[in-house]
Design a protein around this motif. Structure first.
Motif, short mmCIF file in Angstrom:
data_model
loop_
_atom_site.label_atom_id
_atom_site.label_comp_id
_atom_site.label_asym_id
_atom_site.label_seq_id
_atom_site.Cartn_x
_atom_site.Cartn_y
_atom_site.Cartn_z
N PRO A 418 0.85 -1.19 0.00
CA PRO A 418 0.00 0.00 0.00
C PRO A 418 0.89 1.24 0.00
CG PRO A 418 -0.44 -1.40 1.92
CD PRO A 418 0.73 -1.97 1.24
N VAL A 419 0.47 2.26 -0.73
CA VAL A 419 1.28 3.47 -0.87
C VAL A 419 0.64 4.61 -0.07
CG1 VAL A 419 2.27 5.17 -2.44
CG2 VAL A 419 2.08 2.76 -3.15
N LEU A 420 1.41 5.17 0.85
CA LEU A 420 1.04 6.37 1.59
C LEU A 420 1.86 7.54 1.02
CD1 LEU A 420 1.24 4.90 5.21
CD2 LEU A 420 -0.59 4.64 3.51
N SER A 421 1.50 8.74 1.40
CA SER A 421 2.26 9.90 0.91
C SER A 421 2.25 10.99 1.96
CB SER A 421 1.67 10.42 -0.40
OG SER A 421 2.44 11.52 -0.90
N ILE A 422 3.37 11.73 2.03
CA ILE A 422 3.48 12.85 2.97
C ILE A 422 3.83 14.13 2.23
CG2 ILE A 422 4.02 11.53 5.04
CD1 ILE A 422 6.95 11.91 4.47
N VAL A 423 3.28 15.25 2.73
CA VAL A 423 3.55 16.56 2.13
C VAL A 423 3.49 17.60 3.24
CG1 VAL A 423 1.12 17.05 1.58
CG2 VAL A 423 2.94 18.14 0.24
N ALA A 424 4.24 18.66 3.07
CA ALA A 424 4.24 19.78 4.01
C ALA A 424 3.64 21.01 3.35
CB ALA A 424 5.67 20.09 4.48
N PRO A 425 3.03 21.90 4.14
CA PRO A 425 2.44 23.13 3.58
C PRO A 425 3.51 24.20 3.36
CG PRO A 425 2.03 23.04 5.93
CD PRO A 425 2.77 21.77 5.59
N PHE A 426 4.18 24.14 2.23
CA PHE A 426 5.33 25.01 1.98
C PHE A 426 4.96 26.49 1.89
CE2 PHE A 426 7.16 21.16 -0.37
CZ PHE A 426 7.87 20.75 0.73
N ASN A 427 3.81 26.79 1.32
CA ASN A 427 3.50 28.18 0.98
C ASN A 427 2.05 28.47 1.34
OD1 ASN A 427 3.20 30.73 -0.13
ND2 ASN A 427 3.44 30.07 -2.26
N ARG A 428 1.85 29.23 2.42
CA ARG A 428 0.49 29.54 2.87
C ARG A 428 -0.30 30.34 1.84
NH1 ARG A 428 1.23 31.25 9.28
NH2 ARG A 428 2.74 29.62 9.83
N ALA A 429 0.40 31.02 0.95
CA ALA A 429 -0.27 31.87 -0.04
C ALA A 429 -0.62 31.11 -1.32
CB ALA A 429 0.61 33.07 -0.38
N ALA A 430 -0.26 29.84 -1.40
CA ALA A 430 -0.49 29.08 -2.63
C ALA A 430 -1.98 28.89 -2.91
CB ALA A 430 0.19 27.73 -2.54
N VAL A 431 -2.36 29.06 -4.17
CA VAL A 431 -3.74 28.87 -4.61
C VAL A 431 -3.73 28.25 -6.00
CG1 VAL A 431 -5.94 29.96 -5.22
CG2 VAL A 431 -4.60 30.85 -3.29
N ILE A 432 -4.49 27.19 -6.18
CA ILE A 432 -4.80 26.69 -7.52
C ILE A 432 -6.17 27.25 -7.87
CG2 ILE A 432 -5.18 24.66 -8.96
CD1 ILE A 432 -2.31 24.96 -7.98
N PRO A 433 -6.24 28.17 -8.82
CA PRO A 433 -7.52 28.86 -9.07
C PRO A 433 -8.49 28.04 -9.91
CG PRO A 433 -5.86 29.64 -10.60
CD PRO A 433 -5.16 28.64 -9.70
N GLU A 434 -9.75 28.30 -9.72
CA GLU A 434 -10.74 27.75 -10.64
C GLU A 434 -10.51 28.34 -12.01
OE1 GLU A 434 -15.62 27.51 -11.25
OE2 GLU A 434 -14.75 28.52 -9.50
N GLY A 435 -10.59 27.50 -13.03
CA GLY A 435 -10.34 27.97 -14.38
C GLY A 435 -8.91 27.65 -14.81
N PRO A 436 -8.32 28.47 -15.70
CA PRO A 436 -6.97 28.18 -16.21
C PRO A 436 -5.94 28.12 -15.09
CG PRO A 436 -8.05 29.87 -17.54
CD PRO A 436 -8.92 29.66 -16.34
N VAL A 437 -5.04 27.15 -15.17
CA VAL A 437 -3.97 26.96 -14.19
C VAL A 437 -2.64 27.06 -14.92
CG1 VAL A 437 -2.94 25.40 -12.51
CG2 VAL A 437 -5.42 25.49 -12.76
N THR A 438 -1.74 27.85 -14.38
CA THR A 438 -0.46 28.10 -15.03
C THR A 438 0.68 27.37 -14.32
OG1 THR A 438 0.04 30.03 -13.67
CG2 THR A 438 -1.26 30.41 -15.67
N ILE A 439 1.83 27.37 -14.97
CA ILE A 439 3.05 26.85 -14.34
C ILE A 439 3.34 27.64 -13.07
CG2 ILE A 439 5.55 26.66 -14.64
CD1 ILE A 439 4.96 26.07 -17.63
N ARG A 440 3.07 28.92 -13.09
CA ARG A 440 3.28 29.77 -11.92
C ARG A 440 2.47 29.27 -10.72
NH1 ARG A 440 0.19 34.25 -10.59
NH2 ARG A 440 -0.59 34.43 -12.72
N ASP A 441 1.24 28.84 -10.96
CA ASP A 441 0.41 28.32 -9.87
C ASP A 441 1.05 27.07 -9.26
OD1 ASP A 441 -1.60 30.28 -10.30
OD2 ASP A 441 -2.42 29.08 -11.94
N MET A 442 1.58 26.20 -10.11
CA MET A 442 2.22 24.98 -9.62
C MET A 442 3.50 25.31 -8.86
SD MET A 442 0.27 22.52 -10.28
CE MET A 442 -0.95 21.86 -11.40
#
Length: 601
Positions: A418-442
């Motif tokens: 079974p595969v688990l995954s861990i991640v940390a909240p690197f950037n409190r200001a990060a947002v993936i917006p509704e609609g077009p998503v850019t490389i900048r968003d990622m």
């Protein structure tokens, strides 16, 4: 607090701050020469050493993640173009011939600009001059020091950058893995030629925090060793003095706090104060790495009783350290008789148009690249609450990581884990917006160039891991008010050292003491079996021991991919075309107190 730039020497040489010269161990111009003997002093002069640290790829006052001028709550400005204006002012005030300019490291990583010229159009392949090298050459730097982030993109890029500099890249405690010889220039002695005076020789020793051996293990193992900073300073400071250095400045990419984020695995990470205390013969230390703002501090050397000036400019080019040294000639040799420092604030000046012009094309190409749309999202996903609430945007990262590890295990003996995954909240200001998503968003979502690992852990180790991660929260009584602003970062733990895990379910009871907070840990609806084996998707920083989490650095490695996780996120959207939280978002963890949720999900 830093002050706006004003003309004229700041001759309040710290002795005023403490009330007497003797308290600092700095002799006045008419006092006894070193060793107690009286001697004639036939000349005095002043030289200035300016310093930057933790520039992290900022040239313009620009935030590539927001596509706007940089701004924060304190209205700081960033970037070398602004620093250059301050440098020019100091040179005009002090006299260019009596000034030096040095940097403390962490130059090659931190912005979309540096990512672009490491990965999209790598200077190792194109032969183009790295934008940071071009800007720093134009500003007339005299030396820079290796920071830990210099190793993030591998040694070929670092060596290319080194070759492009018009000044030395220092790293006295970085040695060749096989021979033990210096892998970089340990120090440089600069001659300051003063009109009508004997030249002053300024020795600049570069030291870097040893943590790169852990944090960039994949890039440096079998190539470089990182020795203790104090020990190497003890070796090289006397050598510099013997070579004729009148002034010794240590450029220490290491904070003054004496702490380490990797436990006892290596020599102390933030050793600048220890260097000042334990190594005689140092006049000043330019500190860095901890992103602090220290205008002026004096540290007593334990052997000589002399005071060592320490200063640290705020990161990203927000501040410029200015160190002034007054020297008096004693028996024909220059002797430092006083030293002081101040920080200049880049938000008080405009950008230097000459530096902006040098960086203009590379800056524009980066902006165009990061604003390229590569897909769309069905809903807005924000990381604003990700520190204390399960959010779709963090589940997105975990989903991509877990899928990549799962695919990598296909056809191997571990394919059924079974595969688990861990991640940390690197950037409190990060947002993936509704609609077009850019490389900048990622890029804003995953701000570090970490690569993907998969390691094997047991259910018991997963429990230990999550307990350690939960130390991030301040203990809060069941009936106490909860303020998200003060709930996290317990004991100074940064956001990037708080991991949340997908693939299992659990509560974090913040009313309980550290080590007793993980409640109801389950897998597939049943209490987790302590002996069950799992594949855990993580990043190279964590797998190498960054953050000092238990078990993970010694866990068997199942997957080691050189692809950056940020690129995996981009590739996912490019392939799928759409990010739909309904496909992956699962609220599998929450904060509780005595079984009651702290926040509504």
């Amino acid at each position: 607090m830093s002050q706006p730039f004003t003309t004229g020497h700041r001759r309040v040489a710290a002795v005023v701050a403490v009330g007497c010269i003797a308290a600092l161990g700095l002799a006045p111009a008419a006092s006894a020469a070193p060793g107690g003997a009286k001697g004639p002093r036939d000349a005095t002069t002043t030289i200035t050493v300016m310093g930057t640290s933790d520039l992290h790829g900022y040239i313009e006052n620009w935030d590539y993640f927001t596509d706007a001028e940089y701004d924060d709550a304190a209205h700081n400005d960033v970037g070398l173009a602004k620093v250059s204006t301050l440098v020019n002012q100091v040179r005009a005030d002090r006299g260019e011939e009596s000034t030096l300019l040095i940097d403390n490291g962490d130059t090659l990583q931190g912005t979309a600009l540096t990512d672009y010229f490491a990965n999209v159009e790598p200077v190792t392949e194109t032969g183009e001059t790295h934008p940071m090298a071009a800007a720093m050459n134009a500003m007339g730097y005299d030396a820079t020091t290796l920071g830990n982030h210099e190793f993030n993109y591998g040694l070929p890029l670092l060596r290319t950058f080194e070759d492009q500099l018009d000044f030395p890249l220092l790293g006295a405690n970085v040695k060749d893995w096989t021979t033990g010889e210096d892998a970089f220039t340990p120090y440089v002695i600069k001659t300051v030629r003063l009109k009508g005076q004997k030249p002053v020789r300024v020795g600049i020793l570069g030291l870097t925090t040893p943590g790169s051996a852990i944090w960039d293990k994949n890039n440096v193992e079998d190539e470089l060793r990182f020795e203790g900073m104090v020990e190497q300073a003890r070796k090289y400071v006397p050598e510099m003095k013997s070579a004729g250095a009148d002034v010794v400045v240590v450029s220490s990419h290491s904070g003054p706090s004496g702490t380490s984020s990797y436990g006892d695995a290596l020599p102390v990470e933030n050793a600048s104060t220890l260097i000042a205390e334990q190594v005689p013969g140092i006049d000043a230390i330019l500190a860095g790495h901890e992103h602090q703002e220290i205008p002026e501090r004096f540290v007593t050397n334990q052997q000589t009783g002399e005071q060592v000036l320490l200063t640290e400019p705020k990161n990203w080019g927000m501040r410029l350290s200015v160190m002034d040294f007054e020297l008096t000639k004693v028996r024909g040799q220059w002797d430092v008789t006083s030293a002081d420092a101040e920080l200049l604030n880049t938000n008080t000046v405009p950008a230097d148009p000459a530096i902006s012009a040098i960086a203009a094309d590379q800056h524009r190409r980066t902006i165009d690249y990061v604003n390229t749309a590569i897909g769309s999202a069905t809903d807005t996903m924000s990381a604003a609450d990700a520190r204390f609430r399960d959010t779709a945007v963090m589940d997105f990262v975990n989903t991509v990581q877990a899928d990549a590890v799962d695919k990598a295990l296909d056809g191997t003996p571990d394919a059924d884990l079974p595969v688990l995954s861990i991640v940390a909240p690197f950037n409190r200001a990060a947002v993936i917006p509704e609609g077009p998503v850019t490389i900048r968003d990622m890029a804003g979502l995953y701000v570090f160039p970490n690569t993907l690992f998969g390691v094997e852990m047991t259910g018991a180790q997963v429990k230990d891991y999550l307990e350690y991660s939960a130390t991030y929260f301040n203990q809060t009584a069941p009936d106490a008010a909860v303020d998200p602003a003060t709930l996290t970062n317990a004991a100074g733990t940064p956001d990037y050292n708080y991991d949340m895990m997908s693939g299992v379910s659990y509560d974090i009871d913040i009313s309980k003491p550290v080590g007793q907070r993980i409640v109801g840990l389950s897998y597939n609806g049943a209490p987790i079996d302590p002996a069950q084996r799992f594949a855990v998707a993580t990043n190279n920083y964590r797998q190498s021991g960054g953050g000092n989490f238990p078990h993970i650095a010694t866990a068997p490695v199942l997957v080691n991919q050189t692809t950056e996780i940020r690129q995996l996120l981009i590739d996912y959207l490019t392939t799928e075309g759409t990010i739909d939280p309904a496909a992956f978002f699962e609220e599998n963890w929450k904060l509780t107190r005595n079984g009651e949720p702290v926040f509504d999900q």
